[in-house]
Design a protein around this motif. Structure first.
Motif, short mmCIF file in Angstrom:
data_model
loop_
_atom_site.label_atom_id
_atom_site.label_comp_id
_atom_site.label_asym_id
_atom_site.label_seq_id
_atom_site.Cartn_x
_atom_site.Cartn_y
_atom_site.Cartn_z
N THR A 90 0.78 -1.31 -0.17
CA THR A 90 0.04 0.20 0.26
C THR A 90 0.88 1.28 -0.04
O THR A 90 2.09 1.12 0.61
CB THR A 90 -0.88 0.11 1.22
N PRO A 91 0.41 2.27 -0.59
CA PRO A 91 0.99 3.49 -0.51
C PRO A 91 1.65 3.87 1.14
O PRO A 91 2.74 4.53 1.29
CB PRO A 91 0.25 4.90 -0.86
N ALA A 92 1.02 3.51 2.05
CA ALA A 92 1.28 3.90 3.54
C ALA A 92 2.51 3.14 3.85
O ALA A 92 3.42 3.41 4.26
CB ALA A 92 0.11 3.57 4.34
N LYS A 93 2.30 1.71 3.36
CA LYS A 93 3.67 0.90 3.54
C LYS A 93 4.96 1.61 2.97
O LYS A 93 5.98 1.37 3.37
CB LYS A 93 3.35 -0.55 3.17
N LYS A 94 4.90 2.07 1.81
CA LYS A 94 5.83 2.55 0.90
C LYS A 94 6.36 3.75 1.70
O LYS A 94 7.50 4.02 1.54
CB LYS A 94 5.46 2.90 -0.46
N ARG A 95 5.63 4.61 2.15
CA ARG A 95 5.82 5.66 2.98
C ARG A 95 6.67 5.17 4.00
O ARG A 95 7.83 6.00 4.11
CB ARG A 95 4.56 6.52 3.30
N GLU A 96 6.23 4.38 4.74
CA GLU A 96 7.13 3.72 5.86
C GLU A 96 8.40 3.50 5.53
O GLU A 96 9.26 3.75 6.13
CB GLU A 96 6.20 2.47 6.42
N ALA A 97 8.43 2.56 4.37
CA ALA A 97 9.86 2.14 4.10
C ALA A 97 10.54 3.14 3.40
O ALA A 97 11.90 3.23 3.68
CB ALA A 97 9.45 1.08 2.72
N LYS A 98 10.14 4.07 2.83
CA LYS A 98 11.00 5.33 2.36
C LYS A 98 11.35 6.09 3.58
O LYS A 98 12.62 6.36 3.51
CB LYS A 98 10.07 6.18 1.62
N GLU A 99 10.70 6.21 4.63
CA GLU A 99 11.15 7.03 5.61
C GLU A 99 12.16 6.13 6.44
O GLU A 99 13.19 6.86 6.77
CB GLU A 99 10.09 7.37 6.55
N ARG A 100 12.04 4.83 6.68
CA ARG A 100 12.78 4.15 7.20
C ARG A 100 14.39 4.33 6.53
O ARG A 100 15.31 4.45 7.13
CB ARG A 100 12.48 2.55 7.48
N LEU A 101 14.35 4.13 5.28
CA LEU A 101 15.39 4.24 4.18
C LEU A 101 16.42 5.58 4.61
O LEU A 101 17.44 5.50 4.83
CB LEU A 101 15.24 4.07 2.76
N VAL A 102 15.46 6.63 4.60
CA VAL A 102 15.89 8.03 4.46
C VAL A 102 16.74 8.09 5.99
O VAL A 102 17.73 8.54 6.18
CB VAL A 102 14.90 9.01 4.51
N LEU A 103 16.22 7.60 7.11
CA LEU A 103 16.49 7.92 8.35
C LEU A 103 17.85 6.79 8.54
O LEU A 103 18.66 7.27 9.49
CB LEU A 103 15.30 7.36 9.33
N GLU A 104 17.86 5.90 7.92
CA GLU A 104 18.90 5.20 7.94
C GLU A 104 19.90 5.40 7.07
O GLU A 104 20.94 4.56 6.93
CB GLU A 104 18.85 3.74 7.37
#
Length: 192
Positions: free
Chosen positions: A46-60
């Motif tokens: 879902t777009p919400a899961k993609k948002r979560e994944a993108k934010e995690r990659l950015v923070l890492e």
């Protein structure tokens, strides 16, 4: 609107909210991609899961982009990263057929907000990405832009950028991997 009015900043935890606001204001970008396709092909999340994944990659620190600002407003970006960070590219079968030596960096995705398309945001974003790559040690940078010479192409579908922008920034054509899609590259030397 002049290109000199723009400023670029890295996508990181301090600019995440600006990036997220721009993506959300534009339906998640292309229906909810969140600029994740190049990290991994669509897994049906879902777009919400993609948002979560993108934010995690950015923070890492595993997702990079040059964000473009007009004053305090984020108006677009250019995504870049190593082939390990961004393993997916369009026309990959044609790309891999030549058994290429992978670059140090890939330029994979551009986005310009409505009202800013055709006004220098992509050029500013690519310039900002090159500056960040200089500061991160440089290396061979590869892009996969569309050649729009002599044909109409909607700016909203130039997600890999236009060939003319890359050539203005000293990228050289390597080979075609689609009817209008080129592999281009440039050496970027480390910044001082």
């Amino acid at each position: 609107m002049s290109m000199t009015a723009y400023e670029t900043k890295p996508l990181d935890q301090t600019t995440w909210a600006d990036f997220a606001a721009l993506v959300e204001a534009n339906n998640g970008i292309w229906g909810g991609c969140w600029c994740m396709w190049y990290h991994r092909k669509d897994t049906g999340e879902t777009p919400a899961k993609k948002r979560e994944a993108k934010e995690r990659l950015v923070l890492e620190g595993r997702a990079h982009a040059a964000l473009v600002y007009d004053g305090t407003k984020c108006t677009g970006w250019c995504q870049f990263g190593s082939p390990e960070e961004l393993p997916c590219i369009h026309n990959s079968r044609a790309y891999l057929a030549a058994k290429p030596k992978l670059p140090d960096w890939r330029i994979t995705c551009f986005f310009s907000s409505k009202g800013y398309r055709g006004k220098g945001v992509a050029f500013a974003a690519l310039s900002g990405a090159i500056e960040q790559i200089e500061q991160m040690g440089g290396g061979r940078v590869e892009g996969y832009p569309e050649d729009t010479e002599g044909r109409k192409a909607s700016p909203s579908f130039l997600f890999n950028g236009s060939l003319s922008i890359f050539e203005r920034l000293q990228f050289e054509r390597v080979r075609l991997i689609g009817k209008h899609k080129w592999v281009v590259n440039r050496m970027v030397h480390p910044g001082t």
